[in-house]
Design a protein around this motif. Sequence first.
Motif, PDB file in Angstrom:
ATOM      1  N   ILE A 205       0.875  -1.165   0.000  1.00 25.66           N
ATOM      2  CA  ILE A 205       0.000   0.000   0.000  1.00 25.66           C
ATOM      3  C   ILE A 205       0.917   1.221   0.000  1.00 25.66           C
ATOM      4  O   ILE A 205       1.870   1.283   0.776  1.00 25.66           O
ATOM      5  CB  ILE A 205      -0.894   0.034   1.258  1.00 25.66           C
ATOM      6  N   ILE A 206       0.639   2.191  -0.847  1.00 26.65           N
ATOM      7  CA  ILE A 206       1.459   3.401  -0.918  1.00 26.65           C
ATOM      8  C   ILE A 206       0.612   4.598  -0.492  1.00 26.65           C
ATOM      9  O   ILE A 206      -0.470   4.829  -1.054  1.00 26.65           O
ATOM     10  CB  ILE A 206       1.986   3.664  -2.354  1.00 26.65           C
ATOM     11  N   ILE A 207       1.097   5.338   0.488  1.00 23.73           N
ATOM     12  CA  ILE A 207       0.498   6.629   0.821  1.00 23.73           C
ATOM     13  C   ILE A 207       1.352   7.642   0.076  1.00 23.73           C
ATOM     14  O   ILE A 207       2.461   7.970   0.500  1.00 23.73           O
ATOM     15  CB  ILE A 207       0.485   6.901   2.335  1.00 23.73           C
TER      16      ILE A 207
ATOM     17  N   LEU B 169      -2.607   4.397  -2.717  1.00 23.58           N
ATOM     18  CA  LEU B 169      -2.551   3.558  -3.912  1.00 23.58           C
ATOM     19  C   LEU B 169      -2.336   2.103  -3.519  1.00 23.58           C
ATOM     20  O   LEU B 169      -1.545   1.810  -2.619  1.00 23.58           O
ATOM     21  CB  LEU B 169      -1.397   3.993  -4.816  1.00 23.58           C
ATOM     22  N   TYR B 170      -3.026   1.204  -4.210  1.00 22.28           N
ATOM     23  CA  TYR B 170      -2.767  -0.220  -4.069  1.00 22.28           C
ATOM     24  C   TYR B 170      -3.074  -0.880  -5.407  1.00 22.28           C
ATOM     25  O   TYR B 170      -4.212  -0.831  -5.881  1.00 22.28           O
ATOM     26  CB  TYR B 170      -3.607  -0.861  -2.966  1.00 22.28           C
TER      27      TYR B 170
ATOM     28  N   THR C 166       1.000  -7.960   3.174  1.00 21.38           N
ATOM     29  CA  THR C 166       0.972  -6.616   2.604  1.00 21.38           C
ATOM     30  C   THR C 166       1.682  -5.656   3.543  1.00 21.38           C
ATOM     31  O   THR C 166       1.539  -5.737   4.763  1.00 21.38           O
ATOM     32  CB  THR C 166      -0.494  -6.155   2.388  1.00 21.38           C
ATOM     33  N   LYS C 167       2.427  -4.743   2.969  1.00 20.92           N
ATOM     34  CA  LYS C 167       3.100  -3.705   3.751  1.00 20.92           C
ATOM     35  C   LYS C 167       2.501  -2.366   3.358  1.00 20.92           C
ATOM     36  O   LYS C 167       1.774  -2.255   2.380  1.00 20.92           O
ATOM     37  CB  LYS C 167       4.595  -3.728   3.490  1.00 20.92           C
TER      38      LYS C 167
END
Length: 164
Positions: free
Chosen positions: A3-5, A12-13, A158-159
Amino acid sequence: MTIIIKNKHTLLYKDFKFKCCVGKNNFSKRKIEGDKKTPIGLFEIGNLFYRADKFKKPLTDLKTCRINKNMGWCNEVNHNKYNKLIKVTKKIGHEKLFRNDYKYDFLIPIKYNYKKVVPYKGSAIFIHLTKKYQPTTGCIGLAKKDFLILIKLINKNTKIKILR
């Protein structure tokens, strides 16, 4: 997958892009307890906590945990349970998980300051619900519909990577 902040409004994922909100005072590489900043870095995520008195168990590959009335997250910096799930007592400072509002109806702990806990470095950093995308005290807020989509896509491996 991760997961991107990306910034204070974008999570975003894979091919999904969700609106989000972050800490009132934005981001920090040097987070401290109470600074209202979201920590920068790459972190593991915890189990999905949910209010079974309001919702049925959601569809997810994450391990799930029902939130009950005596659950809290220790934010007392000098306590040996700092930044851990606890049974609520009046003697220990904590973030109450069984809330009257909706924010913690679903939540996922972000494993920030988690394995080798450092006092004052920050506690109770979660992905939780938001309705109006108001800034948080350091967490990541998502709309309920987006949260429920995200938990169908992620798993225990998931990270989450929090950028600026």
